[in-house]
Design an enzyme around this catalytic site. Structure first.
Site, short mmCIF file in Angstrom:
data_model
loop_
_atom_site.label_atom_id
_atom_site.label_comp_id
_atom_site.label_asym_id
_atom_site.label_seq_id
_atom_site.Cartn_x
_atom_site.Cartn_y
_atom_site.Cartn_z
N TRP A 1 -4.69 -0.08 3.79
CA TRP A 1 -4.04 1.07 4.54
C TRP A 1 -4.05 0.38 6.05
CZ3 TRP A 1 -5.27 3.43 9.16
CH2 TRP A 1 -4.51 4.69 9.49
N TRP B 1 0.73 -1.40 0.03
CA TRP B 1 0.09 0.18 0.11
C TRP B 1 0.73 1.36 0.00
CZ3 TRP B 1 -5.01 1.43 -0.15
CH2 TRP B 1 -5.25 2.73 0.60
N GLN C 1 3.68 7.71 2.44
CA GLN C 1 2.68 6.64 3.32
C GLN C 1 2.62 5.30 2.68
OE1 GLN C 1 0.63 8.05 6.65
NE2 GLN C 1 2.88 8.71 6.32
N TRP D 1 -9.43 8.07 -0.93
CA TRP D 1 -10.01 7.20 0.46
C TRP D 1 -11.27 6.46 -0.13
CZ3 TRP D 1 -6.32 5.65 3.32
CH2 TRP D 1 -5.49 6.60 3.62
N GLU E 1 -6.64 18.08 6.18
CA GLU E 1 -5.41 17.41 6.23
C GLU E 1 -4.27 18.01 5.41
OE1 GLU E 1 -6.81 13.04 7.33
OE2 GLU E 1 -7.12 13.42 5.22
N ASP F 1 -0.27 9.21 1.02
CA ASP F 1 0.19 10.41 0.64
C ASP F 1 1.53 10.81 0.52
OD1 ASP F 1 -2.28 10.80 2.20
OD2 ASP F 1 -1.25 11.93 3.77
N ARG G 1 -2.37 16.89 13.04
CA ARG G 1 -1.39 16.15 12.11
C ARG G 1 -0.78 16.88 10.78
NH1 ARG G 1 -6.32 13.19 11.95
NH2 ARG G 1 -7.50 13.40 9.95
N ASP G 2 0.12 16.24 10.24
CA ASP G 2 0.57 16.48 8.75
C ASP G 2 1.36 17.75 8.77
OD1 ASP G 2 -0.87 14.31 8.26
OD2 ASP G 2 -2.42 15.41 7.46
#
Ligand code: FRU
Length: 503
Positions: A67, A40, A59, A307, A224, A43, A169-170
């Protein structure tokens, strides 16, 4: 002392090797887009220009094509076209990133490559509510082997205020006026997407400055992967909002990716901006990240998937790919996204035609394939609709349609009959001037199509899963269609079957 991080990386590499050949032999496997060697990918992370080379992390779940427990995969390239695979850079498993090394970014400091990423820990069974996210640092002397900072996390808590304590996050880091800044994805306590601004002198100690933007109705429940940069005198905040409502032809995917243009006040930490705008009108474009390269270009790459979409390649032991690298430019009063010119290195076997008029559905000699670039200048001033069908297999009833509709002024990308996988139609507004000319650039790479109209005004991206026999290309017009010029090239493989550079 054993290095547990390196051991976890070695175990992940062993896992990849078990299915690599299987994934590599799949006819849907891209030939010139970055894809995981197996299993998998989502990003892009840590996209940067370091010691004269482009580095791209991603990722990655190296244990299955779905995922799960995120690692950071890694590729590097001298030209954004030929990528070589490097060992996995980050593996989760420490207290603060036990359940995943989530998205983040990279920056050079004192000659070393620094990664700022999100450590994710599940605190219960509800993956949307029971989580703890902190920001972490990892450093490399050579850009290949990374050590996590011994005092991680560098940001242990979300700030006080109307800021969700866990969805945090991120981090995307950049340098400005002698300091480091980072923008983070966040949401308010009652779920409105927002971005947070931080400042640091050394990448280790971080101070929260302000909620930079967001927190309003209408822009989704979570932002995100924010990315802030300046481009031709403006500031641009790229972001991936979750949960925006469809609005006409816009926001039709599960989650969106776009940008806000404005001005960041570094003192107050506030970003004044205009309306949210799309970066791609297709189906499969998410979590874009940008870098500034040695030539001063702002280059963006995104995850070419969405997604919760069906991904038929999962049955063949891999999932996900990156878009082509696209240069961002301000011209004609708007943001353009243009595939980087380096891609022309892949071209061979050109077919050139000029001033051809076709009617109905027409195939032209030399124009077919599953891995090519097509540059078209069409006179769409007279016909009601005009365009091109790709990956056509009449026997199987397969085709992917790119069509301009004059009445609505829209370009349409139709994957209803593309083969396996999800269908759907997307439409984007294009400006055709009084000359009636539409310029299209189309990149086909086995399980993907990227369409650029009017020199980057509009981009539309789709994953498609046709049968291997679907190689026809047909020009279509409602009435006679004048093809002013047409150029087509085969595009060479720039990655070998295991996702590594061929050259
Ligand atoms: C975006 C995202 C990020 C997160 C990562 C996890 O696609 O949800 O917010 O860091 O993916 O893989």
């Amino acid at each position: 002392m054993t290095d547990q991080h390196q051991e976890r990386i070695a175990a992940a590499e062993r896992s990849l090797r078990t299915v690599r050949d299987r994934a590599a032999s799949d006819p849907w496997r891209p030939r010139y887009h970055v894809a995981p060697p197996a299993f998998w990918m989502n990003d892009p992370n840590g996209f940067c220009f370091y010691r004269g080379e482009y580095h791209l992390f991603y990722q990655h779940h190296p244990y299955s094509p779905i995922w799960d427990n995120m690692h950071w995969g890694h590729v590097a390239s001298a030209d954004l076209v030929h990528w070589r695979r490097l060992p996995i850079a980050l593996a989760p498993g420490d207290d603060y990133d036990r359940d995943g090394c989530f998205s983040g970014s990279a920056i050079e400091k004192d000659g070393k490559l620094h990664l700022l990423y999100t450590g994710n820990v599940w605190t219960g069974d509800d993956r949307d509510a029971d989580l703890k996210q902190v920001q972490c640092l990892a450093v490399s002397e050579d850009g290949v082997r990374f050590e996590k900072w011994k005092e991680n996390p560098v940001i242990a808590e979300a700030p006080e205020g109307d800021i969700h304590p866990f969805h945090f996050r991120d981090p995307k880091v950049w340098r400005h006026g002698g300091a480091y800044y980072a923008v983070l994805g966040s949401r308010t306590k009652n779920h409105k997407g927002q971005a947070l601004l931080y400042r640091s002198e050394d990448l280790k100690s971080w101070r929260f400055i302000s909620v930079m933007a967001g927190g309003r109705e209408g822009n989704g429940y979570m932002w995100e992967c924010p990315d802030l940069f300046s481009l031709d005198g403006r500031d641009v905040l790229v972001l991936s909002p979750q949960g925006m409502k469809p609005d006409g032809d816009k926001y039709l995917n599960l989650h969106q990716a776009g940008y806000l243009e404005g001005r960041l006040d570094y003192e107050t930490g506030k970003f004044e901006h205009g309306e949210f705008a799309m970066l791609d009108y297709g189906f499969d474009f998410y979590a874009p990240q940008t870098l500034l390269d040695g030539k001063g270009r702002r280059i963006m790459i995104a995850w070419m998937a969405m997604w919760e979409s069906e991904m038929p390649e999962q049955r063949r032991q891999w999932a996900g790919a990156m878009t082509l690298p696209r240069e961002l430019r301000y011209e004609r009063g708007r943001l353009l996204t243009v595939p980087v010119p380096e891609l022309s290195a892949l071209r061979s076997s050109p077919t050139v035609r000029e001033r051809v008029t076709v009617e109905g559905e027409t195939e032209l000699p030399g124009i077919s394939g599953d891995c090519f670039e097509l540059e078209l200048l069409l006179d769409v001033g007279q016909t009601k609709s005009a365009g091109v069908k790709l990956r056509v297999d009449p026997a199987a009833g397969e085709e992917t349609v790119v069509l301009y509709d004059r009445e609505s002024g829209k370009l349409l990308l139709d994957r209803e009959r593309s083969g396996q996988g999800p269908g759907g139609v997307r439409r984007a507004p294009v400006t055709v001037g009084a000359d009636g000319l539409l310029r299209l650039r189309v990149f086909v790479d086995r399980s993907s199509v990227e369409v650029f109209a009017q020199d980057g005004e509009i981009a539309m991206t789709a994953r498609i899963y046709p049968g291997a026999g679907a190689t026809g290309v047909r020009f279509v017009g409602d009435g006679p269609l004048r093809i002013v010029s047409l150029r087509k090239w085969e595009l060479a493989r720039s990655l070998n079957r295991a996702g590594e550079e061929t050259a």
